[in-house]
Design a protein around this motif. Structure first.
Motif, PDB file in Angstrom:
ATOM      1  N   ILE A  17       0.847  -1.310   0.003  1.00 54.56           N
ATOM      2  CA  ILE A  17      -0.038   0.070  -0.104  1.00 54.56           C
ATOM      3  C   ILE A  17       0.895   1.281  -0.086  1.00 54.56           C
ATOM      4  O   ILE A  17       0.524   2.176  -0.539  1.00 54.56           O
ATOM      5  CB  ILE A  17      -1.035   0.052   1.237  1.00 54.56           C
ATOM      6  N   VAL A  18       1.894   1.124   0.752  1.00 51.54           N
ATOM      7  CA  VAL A  18       2.731   2.650   0.894  1.00 51.54           C
ATOM      8  C   VAL A  18       3.663   2.610  -0.527  1.00 51.54           C
ATOM      9  O   VAL A  18       3.901   1.882  -1.347  1.00 51.54           O
ATOM     10  CB  VAL A  18       3.999   2.078   1.790  1.00 51.54           C
ATOM     11  N   GLY A  19       3.889   3.996  -0.727  1.00 48.21           N
ATOM     12  CA  GLY A  19       4.396   4.227  -1.927  1.00 48.21           C
ATOM     13  C   GLY A  19       4.225   5.347  -2.592  1.00 48.21           C
ATOM     14  O   GLY A  19       4.739   6.060  -3.592  1.00 48.21           O
ATOM     15  N   ASN A  20       3.221   6.216  -2.236  1.00 46.72           N
ATOM     16  CA  ASN A  20       3.070   7.581  -2.583  1.00 46.72           C
ATOM     17  C   ASN A  20       3.573   8.663  -1.538  1.00 46.72           C
ATOM     18  O   ASN A  20       2.806   9.430  -1.224  1.00 46.72           O
ATOM     19  CB  ASN A  20       1.306   7.594  -2.356  1.00 46.72           C
ATOM     20  N   GLY A  21       4.916   8.491  -1.172  1.00 49.88           N
ATOM     21  CA  GLY A  21       5.348   9.641  -0.542  1.00 49.88           C
ATOM     22  C   GLY A  21       5.148   9.162   0.998  1.00 49.88           C
ATOM     23  O   GLY A  21       5.985   9.552   1.927  1.00 49.88           O
ATOM     24  N   GLU A  22       4.588   7.822   1.429  1.00 51.13           N
ATOM     25  CA  GLU A  22       4.743   7.223   2.606  1.00 51.13           C
ATOM     26  C   GLU A  22       6.046   6.217   2.572  1.00 51.13           C
ATOM     27  O   GLU A  22       6.295   5.970   2.064  1.00 51.13           O
ATOM     28  CB  GLU A  22       3.452   6.631   3.227  1.00 51.13           C
ATOM     29  N   TYR A  23       6.475   6.181   4.080  1.00 50.79           N
ATOM     30  CA  TYR A  23       7.484   5.214   4.250  1.00 50.79           C
ATOM     31  C   TYR A  23       6.861   4.205   5.520  1.00 50.79           C
ATOM     32  O   TYR A  23       6.337   4.534   6.395  1.00 50.79           O
ATOM     33  CB  TYR A  23       8.636   5.953   4.866  1.00 50.79           C
ATOM     34  N   LEU A  24       7.327   2.904   5.124  1.00 54.23           N
ATOM     35  CA  LEU A  24       6.792   1.790   6.053  1.00 54.23           C
ATOM     36  C   LEU A  24       8.195   1.706   6.988  1.00 54.23           C
ATOM     37  O   LEU A  24       9.148   1.390   6.498  1.00 54.23           O
ATOM     38  CB  LEU A  24       6.592   0.759   5.395  1.00 54.23           C
ATOM     39  N   ILE A  25       8.034   1.799   8.445  1.00 55.60           N
ATOM     40  CA  ILE A  25       8.827   1.622   9.160  1.00 55.60           C
ATOM     41  C   ILE A  25       8.683   0.327  10.103  1.00 55.60           C
ATOM     42  O   ILE A  25       7.787   0.151  10.771  1.00 55.60           O
ATOM     43  CB  ILE A  25       9.157   2.673  10.315  1.00 55.60           C
ATOM     44  N   ASP A  26       9.371  -0.760   9.549  1.00 55.94           N
ATOM     45  CA  ASP A  26       8.990  -1.886  10.275  1.00 55.94           C
ATOM     46  C   ASP A  26       9.881  -2.364  11.636  1.00 55.94           C
ATOM     47  O   ASP A  26      11.041  -2.410  11.358  1.00 55.94           O
ATOM     48  CB  ASP A  26       9.461  -2.995   9.127  1.00 55.94           C
ATOM     49  N   MET A  27       9.265  -2.426  12.624  1.00 54.75           N
ATOM     50  CA  MET A  27       9.960  -2.500  14.017  1.00 54.75           C
ATOM     51  C   MET A  27       9.596  -3.806  14.692  1.00 54.75           C
ATOM     52  O   MET A  27       9.799  -3.978  15.737  1.00 54.75           O
ATOM     53  CB  MET A  27       9.452  -1.340  14.766  1.00 54.75           C
ATOM     54  N   SER A  28       8.985  -4.584  13.641  1.00 56.22           N
ATOM     55  CA  SER A  28       8.573  -6.250  14.295  1.00 56.22           C
ATOM     56  C   SER A  28       9.583  -6.740  14.805  1.00 56.22           C
ATOM     57  O   SER A  28       9.378  -7.506  15.710  1.00 56.22           O
ATOM     58  CB  SER A  28       7.712  -6.917  13.247  1.00 56.22           C
ATOM     59  N   ASN A  29      10.946  -6.745  14.326  1.00 56.32           N
ATOM     60  CA  ASN A  29      12.094  -7.478  14.742  1.00 56.32           C
ATOM     61  C   ASN A  29      12.417  -7.113  16.205  1.00 56.32           C
ATOM     62  O   ASN A  29      13.052  -7.875  16.994  1.00 56.32           O
ATOM     63  CB  ASN A  29      13.108  -7.209  13.836  1.00 56.32           C
ATOM     64  N   LEU A  30      11.801  -5.890  16.634  1.00 57.75           N
ATOM     65  CA  LEU A  30      12.174  -5.528  18.046  1.00 57.75           C
ATOM     66  C   LEU A  30      11.080  -6.047  18.872  1.00 57.75           C
ATOM     67  O   LEU A  30      10.995  -5.884  20.337  1.00 57.75           O
ATOM     68  CB  LEU A  30      12.074  -4.098  18.162  1.00 57.75           C
ATOM     69  N   ILE A  31      10.014  -6.633  18.393  1.00 58.49           N
ATOM     70  CA  ILE A  31       9.075  -7.370  19.113  1.00 58.49           C
ATOM     71  C   ILE A  31       9.011  -8.957  19.220  1.00 58.49           C
ATOM     72  O   ILE A  31       8.596  -9.328  20.248  1.00 58.49           O
ATOM     73  CB  ILE A  31       7.466  -6.776  18.693  1.00 58.49           C
ATOM     74  N   CYS A  32       9.195  -9.280  18.121  1.00 61.74           N
ATOM     75  CA  CYS A  32       9.129 -10.788  17.676  1.00 61.74           C
ATOM     76  C   CYS A  32      10.322 -11.366  16.995  1.00 61.74           C
ATOM     77  O   CYS A  32      10.956 -10.585  16.151  1.00 61.74           O
ATOM     78  CB  CYS A  32       7.923 -11.387  17.285  1.00 61.74           C
ATOM     79  N   THR A  33      11.072 -12.338  17.099  1.00 62.44           N
ATOM     80  CA  THR A  33      12.019 -13.092  16.364  1.00 62.44           C
ATOM     81  C   THR A  33      11.148 -13.999  15.324  1.00 62.44           C
ATOM     82  O   THR A  33       9.772 -13.648  15.350  1.00 62.44           O
ATOM     83  CB  THR A  33      12.691 -14.040  17.129  1.00 62.44           C
ATOM     84  N   ALA A  34      11.576 -14.366  14.445  1.00 60.78           N
ATOM     85  CA  ALA A  34      11.019 -15.143  13.424  1.00 60.78           C
ATOM     86  C   ALA A  34      10.264 -16.437  14.052  1.00 60.78           C
ATOM     87  O   ALA A  34       9.357 -16.737  13.179  1.00 60.78           O
ATOM     88  CB  ALA A  34      12.172 -15.672  12.417  1.00 60.78           C
ATOM     89  N   LYS A  35      10.532 -16.811  15.027  1.00 60.04           N
ATOM     90  CA  LYS A  35       9.883 -17.844  15.452  1.00 60.04           C
ATOM     91  C   LYS A  35       9.209 -17.903  16.913  1.00 60.04           C
ATOM     92  O   LYS A  35       8.181 -18.307  17.109  1.00 60.04           O
ATOM     93  CB  LYS A  35      10.917 -19.102  15.784  1.00 60.04           C
ATOM     94  N   LEU A  36       9.277 -16.862  17.439  1.00 62.04           N
ATOM     95  CA  LEU A  36       8.742 -16.650  18.763  1.00 62.04           C
ATOM     96  C   LEU A  36       8.548 -15.003  19.212  1.00 62.04           C
ATOM     97  O   LEU A  36       9.428 -14.117  19.154  1.00 62.04           O
ATOM     98  CB  LEU A  36       9.728 -17.042  19.895  1.00 62.04           C
ATOM     99  N   CYS A  37       7.510 -14.827  19.970  1.00 61.74           N
ATOM    100  CA  CYS A  37       7.214 -13.369  20.678  1.00 61.74           C
ATOM    101  C   CYS A  37       7.539 -13.704  22.063  1.00 61.74           C
ATOM    102  O   CYS A  37       6.666 -14.150  22.790  1.00 61.74           O
ATOM    103  CB  CYS A  37       5.864 -12.929  20.295  1.00 61.74           C
ATOM    104  N   HIS A  38       8.571 -13.060  22.388  1.00 63.05           N
ATOM    105  CA  HIS A  38       8.759 -13.064  23.976  1.00 63.05           C
ATOM    106  C   HIS A  38       7.887 -12.175  24.739  1.00 63.05           C
ATOM    107  O   HIS A  38       7.366 -11.035  24.472  1.00 63.05           O
ATOM    108  CB  HIS A  38      10.052 -12.730  24.301  1.00 63.05           C
ATOM    109  N   PRO A  39       7.321 -12.987  25.727  1.00 61.91           N
ATOM    110  CA  PRO A  39       6.551 -12.011  26.800  1.00 61.91           C
ATOM    111  C   PRO A  39       7.167 -11.067  27.761  1.00 61.91           C
ATOM    112  O   PRO A  39       6.659 -10.013  27.886  1.00 61.91           O
ATOM    113  CB  PRO A  39       5.585 -12.923  27.736  1.00 61.91           C
ATOM    114  N   ILE A  40       8.161 -11.018  27.927  1.00 63.85           N
ATOM    115  CA  ILE A  40       9.074  -9.974  28.582  1.00 63.85           C
ATOM    116  C   ILE A  40      10.708 -10.191  27.976  1.00 63.85           C
ATOM    117  O   ILE A  40      11.076 -10.866  27.495  1.00 63.85           O
ATOM    118  CB  ILE A  40       9.332 -10.476  29.979  1.00 63.85           C
TER     119      ILE A  40
END
Length: 75
Positions: A14-37
């Motif tokens: 969807i992004v591409g008309n002057g907007e930028y996507l900032i993906d911070m998902s790697n700071l929340i979950c790894t490829a396999k697990l989302c740590h609760p703490i």
């Protein structure tokens, strides 16, 4: 090859008309697990929301990513 649609891949299409996507998902979950703490900080308030404390710990990372984006002229 099977293409897996995720919120990030959908937003990226969807992004591409002057907007930028900032993906911070790697700071929340790894490829396999989302740590609760992370670093003695509770991450999730419920199934779909991060705690305010954890979000505040992400602020410096977001700031660094924002500072790498091209400057936008005020209209």
């Amino acid at each position: 090859m099977l293409f897996r649609s995720t919120p990030i891949t959908v937003a990226n299409r969807i992004v591409g008309n002057g907007e930028y996507l900032i993906d911070m998902s790697n700071l929340i979950c790894t490829a396999k697990l989302c740590h609760p703490i992370v670093g003695n900080v509770e991450v999730y308030r419920d199934l779909h929301h991060l705690t305010n404390t954890y979000v505040l710990t992400l602020a410096p990372y977001l700031e660094r990513k924002l500072l790498t984006l091209p400057k936008v002229k005020a209209s």
